[in-house]
Design a protein around this motif. Structure first.
Motif, mmCIF file in Angstrom:
data_model
loop_
_atom_site.group_PDB
_atom_site.id
_atom_site.type_symbol
_atom_site.label_atom_id
_atom_site.label_comp_id
_atom_site.label_asym_id
_atom_site.label_seq_id
_atom_site.Cartn_x
_atom_site.Cartn_y
_atom_site.Cartn_z
ATOM 1 N N ALA A 29 -2.970 -12.228 5.827
ATOM 2 C CA ALA A 29 -2.061 -12.996 4.994
ATOM 3 C C ALA A 29 -1.279 -12.051 4.075
ATOM 4 N N ALA A 30 0.025 -12.268 4.001
ATOM 5 C CA ALA A 30 0.879 -11.393 3.209
ATOM 6 C C ALA A 30 0.621 -11.609 1.723
ATOM 7 N N VAL A 31 0.388 -10.523 1.031
ATOM 8 C CA VAL A 31 0.242 -10.546 -0.416
ATOM 9 C C VAL A 31 1.167 -9.463 -0.955
ATOM 10 N N SER A 32 1.978 -9.793 -1.940
ATOM 11 C CA SER A 32 2.929 -8.815 -2.454
ATOM 12 C C SER A 32 2.208 -7.704 -3.197
ATOM 13 N N LEU A 65 0.621 5.673 -12.324
ATOM 14 C CA LEU A 65 1.012 5.525 -10.919
ATOM 15 C C LEU A 65 2.497 5.231 -10.773
ATOM 16 N N ALA A 66 3.118 4.778 -11.833
ATOM 17 C CA ALA A 66 4.506 4.335 -11.780
ATOM 18 C C ALA A 66 5.436 5.472 -11.379
ATOM 19 N N GLY A 67 6.261 5.199 -10.382
ATOM 20 C CA GLY A 67 7.267 6.162 -9.963
ATOM 21 C C GLY A 67 6.786 7.223 -9.007
ATOM 22 N N LEU A 68 5.483 7.260 -8.688
ATOM 23 C CA LEU A 68 4.997 8.240 -7.719
ATOM 24 C C LEU A 68 5.454 7.848 -6.324
ATOM 25 N N PRO A 69 5.654 8.804 -5.415
ATOM 26 C CA PRO A 69 6.139 8.463 -4.075
ATOM 27 C C PRO A 69 5.185 7.502 -3.365
ATOM 28 N N ALA A 70 5.747 6.498 -2.702
ATOM 29 C CA ALA A 70 4.923 5.518 -1.998
ATOM 30 C C ALA A 70 4.064 6.186 -0.927
ATOM 31 N N ILE A 89 -15.516 4.883 -7.924
ATOM 32 C CA ILE A 89 -14.860 3.650 -8.342
ATOM 33 C C ILE A 89 -13.784 3.241 -7.349
ATOM 34 N N MET A 90 -12.938 4.196 -6.969
ATOM 35 C CA MET A 90 -11.793 3.866 -6.137
ATOM 36 C C MET A 90 -12.138 3.699 -4.664
ATOM 37 N N MET A 91 -13.187 4.335 -4.174
ATOM 38 C CA MET A 91 -13.485 4.275 -2.744
ATOM 39 C C MET A 91 -13.738 2.851 -2.257
ATOM 40 N N PRO A 92 -14.577 2.048 -2.920
ATOM 41 C CA PRO A 92 -14.766 0.680 -2.424
ATOM 42 C C PRO A 92 -13.513 -0.174 -2.543
ATOM 43 N N ILE A 93 -12.695 0.069 -3.549
ATOM 44 C CA ILE A 93 -11.444 -0.675 -3.683
ATOM 45 C C ILE A 93 -10.522 -0.353 -2.518
ATOM 46 N N ALA A 94 -10.386 0.928 -2.199
ATOM 47 C CA ALA A 94 -9.519 1.334 -1.093
ATOM 48 C C ALA A 94 -10.018 0.793 0.232
ATOM 49 N N LYS A 95 -11.318 0.803 0.418
ATOM 50 C CA LYS A 95 -11.876 0.276 1.667
ATOM 51 C C LYS A 95 -11.640 -1.222 1.807
ATOM 52 N N GLY A 96 -11.472 -1.918 0.701
ATOM 53 C CA GLY A 96 -11.255 -3.354 0.744
ATOM 54 C C GLY A 96 -9.823 -3.769 1.000
ATOM 55 N N LEU A 97 -8.935 -2.807 1.176
ATOM 56 C CA LEU A 97 -7.525 -3.115 1.395
ATOM 57 C C LEU A 97 -7.104 -2.760 2.816
ATOM 58 N N SER A 98 -6.387 -3.670 3.452
ATOM 59 C CA SER A 98 -5.813 -3.371 4.759
ATOM 60 C C SER A 98 -4.682 -2.366 4.588
ATOM 61 N N ASP A 99 -4.250 -1.775 5.696
ATOM 62 C CA ASP A 99 -3.145 -0.823 5.630
ATOM 63 C C ASP A 99 -1.883 -1.494 5.084
ATOM 64 N N ALA A 100 -1.632 -2.729 5.503
ATOM 65 C CA ALA A 100 -0.438 -3.432 5.032
ATOM 66 C C ALA A 100 -0.467 -3.608 3.518
ATOM 67 N N ARG A 101 -1.636 -3.901 2.968
ATOM 68 C CA ARG A 101 -1.735 -4.110 1.530
ATOM 69 C C ARG A 101 -1.680 -2.790 0.766
ATOM 70 N N ILE A 102 -2.207 -1.740 1.363
ATOM 71 C CA ILE A 102 -2.055 -0.414 0.759
ATOM 72 C C ILE A 102 -0.578 -0.044 0.673
ATOM 73 N N ALA A 106 1.483 0.402 -2.828
ATOM 74 C CA ALA A 106 2.085 1.728 -3.030
ATOM 75 C C ALA A 106 3.589 1.602 -3.264
ATOM 76 N N ALA A 107 4.241 0.758 -2.485
ATOM 77 C CA ALA A 107 5.684 0.562 -2.654
ATOM 78 C C ALA A 107 5.992 -0.060 -4.017
ATOM 79 N N TYR A 108 5.130 -0.971 -4.469
ATOM 80 C CA TYR A 108 5.355 -1.603 -5.766
ATOM 81 C C TYR A 108 5.302 -0.574 -6.886
ATOM 82 N N TYR A 109 4.268 0.264 -6.893
ATOM 83 C CA TYR A 109 4.158 1.253 -7.964
ATOM 84 C C TYR A 109 5.251 2.315 -7.870
ATOM 85 N N ALA A 110 5.655 2.650 -6.650
ATOM 86 C CA ALA A 110 6.725 3.642 -6.501
ATOM 87 C C ALA A 110 8.025 3.154 -7.118
#
Length: 535
Positions: A29-32, A65-70, A89-102, A106-110
């Motif tokens: 499911a798409a999440v912004s 994170l703001a403005g860093l390359p996506a 801390i970050m490893m379980p969070i990253a594992k919980g995200l699909s590639d699309a959500r990553i 990333a695009a949002y913070y960039a």
């Protein structure tokens, strides 16, 4: 996104509960990205809970994170998910995200405005500024801005902005690379940098970078100086004088202008009209022409006038500079269509800079560190096929998968403003430049590349890399008179070390129309395979 582990115990518990509160966030499911950043998703806490609603983090150890390359942010998340970058801390969070959500977050913070540090000290001799802006070339330590761009504002997709980042975070990451707890840098570049720095230097450069403005015009104090404020010669070689010590007055003004032209040849107002590609003098003569074994200007000056077989006559230094514009800078493709005149103010300024560099150097003899150290013939014939794999491993990070260089932020191709120059194609050096010869390219690569790690490649690898780079289409040899075979016979006689006129991947190198066809075929930037079809 972050690596620090300095979290309050209550917050660590909160994150642990959040990570277990629902199934991994792998649904399609798409999440912004904005929703993920500010509200999170089932099983994943919102990024804003640590990095703030504006993405600017805080001084407690949460990076901005703001403005860093996506692309950079996405890579860090994937590395955390795969265990290539370690953070409890970050490893379980990253594992919980699909590639699309990553990709979405990333695009949002960039797209967010970066954190602005305000203004760093203008003291040209401060330790932090010296390391960030000039590096320490005596130890082969490149400046931060050599990779992270003017003002340390980042060069997408691989090099994040450092300007305005929290000093504590920068310091913690340099220490992590130094002690080996972070090792997901390409080709070991950051580890090599960090290992060269003392704890005091890490503090100094982190504080200076953190104070830099991340937006607006890049202040003059954050631009690379044409020469450092402290001695930078490799031990055992001639030490050129320091530009920081130049006096005011007409001589100093012209020398400084020559130094600026040397470092920004394609874009400087004086030289840009005569440059037909994206190559600067400093690309082949590192550290603003000061580095031993990188054809330094202080060693070249005293050798001229001298005979050159390339044009079969005695050349002055002015002639030599004109030749560089003709071949390395591809002047026939420039706005002027020709190289500058030997007696022009432009050439005079470059000569003034070179002459000043050689102050105190003996004249009329070869100095240690002159040119590029010549390699012995390789045990195996140079191989573009082997070179292609080496390029992907050691060169593509800076020069791009397609070898077309990395444009400075805010510019699009076609451009002459490159952070890392193209190595083939329309904005590279042409078929008359000395670097097109496989042996010359190999000599340069072995002594100077990868940046910050010279000498780390074997001789054979240097030969193979040069063969790969120089077996691609590039601008025509200015001496071409319409007859390819005649040009080969007159100027490209060593067929073992010169791909001009050979057919590689279906392209007859140097033949009329070849470069144009290559441009048409590679409009998407895909790197062609390396395969010599015919000789």
């Amino acid at each position: 996104m972050k690596t620090t582990t300095r979290f309050p115990s209550t917050f660590r518990a909160l994150l642990a509960v959040a990570a277990l509160a629902g199934p991994p966030c792998t649904a399609t499911a798409a999440v912004s990205g904005e929703t993920l950043a500010n509200q999170g998703a089932p099983g994943v806490a919102p990024c804003a809970s640590c990095h703030g609603p504006d993405g600017h983090g805080n001084a407690a150890g949460f990076p901005s994170l703001a403005g860093l390359p996506a692309g950079y942010l996405a890579k860090q998340m994937h590395d955390l998910a795969d265990g290539q970058r370690r953070n409890p801390i970050m490893m379980p969070i990253a594992k919980g995200l699909s590639d699309a959500r990553i990709q979405a977050v990333a695009a949002y913070y960039a797209g967010l405005p970066p954190r602005d540090g305000g203004a760093a000290s203008g003291d040209h001799r401060s330790a932090g500024r010296e390391l960030a802006v000039n590096g320490r070339w005596a130890d082969q330590l490149p400046a931060c801005v050599a990779c992270h761009g003017a003002g340390a504002r980042g060069v997408a997709p691989h090099f994040p902005g450092l300007a305005g980042q929290h000093a504590g975070y920068l310091e913690s990451q340099l220490q992590a690379w130094k002690n080996g707890t972070r090792d997901n840098d390409a080709d070991g570049l950051m580890k090599r940098v960090a290992e060269q720095l003392s704890d005091e230097e890490i503090k100094a450069v982190s504080a200076w970078l953190a104070a830099l403005p991340a937006r607006g015009q890049v202040p003059d104090t954050t631009r690379p100086d044409p020469a450092p404020a402290r001695a930078d010669a490799v031990q055992g070689h001639f030490q050129p004088p320091l530009l920081a010590d130049l006096p005011d007055g007409p001589d100093g003004e012209v020398i400084r202008r020559g130094a600026a032209i040397f470092s920004a040849t394609p874009t400087h107002a004086d030289s840009a009209p005569f440059v037909g590609n994206g190559q600067a003098c400093v690309n082949c003569h590192l550290n603003s022409g000061r580095q031993a074994d990188s054809a330094p200007m202080w060693a070249a000056w005293g050798l001229y006038p001298k005979y050159r077989s390339k044009n079969d006559r005695i050349n002055t230094m002015a002639d030599r500079i004109v030749g560089c514009f003709t071949y390395s800078e591809n002047a026939q493709g420039s706005a002027k269509g020709v190289a500058p005149a030997p007696d022009s103010d432009l050439v005079t300024a470059l000569q003034a800079y070179m002459h000043w560099q050689a102050s105190g150097a003996p004249s009329g003899r070869t100095l240690d560190g002159q040119g590029y150290p010549a390699l012995a013939a390789p045990s195996q014939a140079p191989s573009p096929e082997r070179g292609a794999a080496l390029f992907a491993a050691h060169c593509a990070l800076c020069h791009g998968d397609d070898g077309q260089g990395t444009a400075r932020p805010g510019t699009d191709r076609p451009t002459k403003d490159y952070e890392f120059p193209p190595l083939w194609g329309p904005h590279a050096y042409n078929w008359g430049a000395g670097m097109h010869r496989v042996n010359t390219g190999a000599d340069f690569i072995k002594a100077n590349m990868p940046l910050g790690r010279p000498g780390s490649l074997t001789d054979q690898q240097a030969w193979d890399l040069s063969a790969y780079i120089n077996s691609h289409p590039r601008p025509q040899d200015p001496r071409f008179d319409g007859d390819l075979e005649a040009t080969i016979k007159a100027f490209h006689g060593n067929r073992d070390r010169d791909y001009y006129g050979k057919t590689v991947n279906g392209y007859k190198l140097g033949a009329p129309g070849t470069l144009e066809q290559w441009e048409k075929d590679h409009d998407g930037g895909a790197r062609p395979r390396a395969n010599v079809d015919a000789q």
